[in-house]
Write a protein that holds these residues in place. Sequence first.
Motif: not given
Length: 380
Positions: A4, A26, A11, A128, A77
């Motif tokens: 990410m 994640n 985030e 997302r 995520f």
Amino acid sequence: MEPMEDASTMERMMMQRAKKTRTPINGSLELLPLCNMNCDMCYVRLSKEEMEAQGRLRTLQEWLEIAGQMQKSGVLFLLLTGGEPLLYPNFKELYLKLQDMGMILTVNTNGTLINEEMAEFFGRNKPRRINVTLYGSDEEAYRNLCHYPGGFAKVIQGIRLLKEQGIDVKIGGSLTKANQNDVDRLIDIGGELDVPVRINTYMMPAVRERNKPYNLQSRLEPKEAAKARIQALRGEMGEELFAQYIEKSLFQVENIVCEETLGRMSCMAGKCSFTINWQGEMRPCVTMSEPAMSVFEVGFDAAWKYIMEETDKILLSSKCSACKLRPLCRTCAASAWSETGDYEGVPDYMCQYAGETLRLLQEMAWEKREEKYSWINDFR
């Protein structure tokens, strides 16, 4: 590889907190190794025959069982990838079930399978983000590099359809010898489509090419890759931000404090981030082949505990720790292993890459100084 890397401020705060508490916030699921394209530099793709010789696709119920365990462990995520994830037989049902569990989903795709029906599906169930890889600026690149004639038009149409549905799309470019002259055009295409572009100029060596010298590999040679990196950053940032980038990068190199000691992984991998491949093996990140543990055999929590413990044991080269080029170097545990077969290895490719990056930045900084003070010549 940092998970990410395009995360928002909020985030990133959540990821940092999870890293401190060792919460697996994640992850990514590699649903299958199959792809409708066959890119020269790919290190994931298998043919159907190759896949069946190694194992089988996991069923929808198997993935959902693991997803339930992930949810209880704090996973928020989730990236769905492959291969080409849209080829997974139960993709839509899995996607919807994961959303129902509260997962925030991102999808990596080559974009060729995004038709009106698929775009409308994502429009009704927004992810997302959808990351679409663009392998070149014309059909020739798709024919020669991806061995998929007509692919370019399909990808561009797919991006347009997603945009029409109000979906957040990002273009990822992967530079190789076959498309190295496409940097500026890829950025222009992003501008025309109103989509941000991030061009990756460092490619891991493809499995089929790892034992070949650089000049026989599909990826760019190190100095060519560094030059492309600078060109891409300049186009992505614009002149003002790029000038700040040059100044900041050179300051970091000049002022870094180096100590020759065995380094440790500083990224999120194995700290709050993980990947699970199509066979069910959990690993710290998608480009690391070990440590690995089957979530289908031991369960998610036990696999995560093992990955955390083994990641903590990984040591990196002391030579890299003492190198002044660290701020510009993209060497990590994954690239060290991929390039040298040893986490403590020093990748020659990355040394050349970072050294050329520094040389180019210094050259550009000097040119900007000369340009800034060129008025002095008027008084001589």
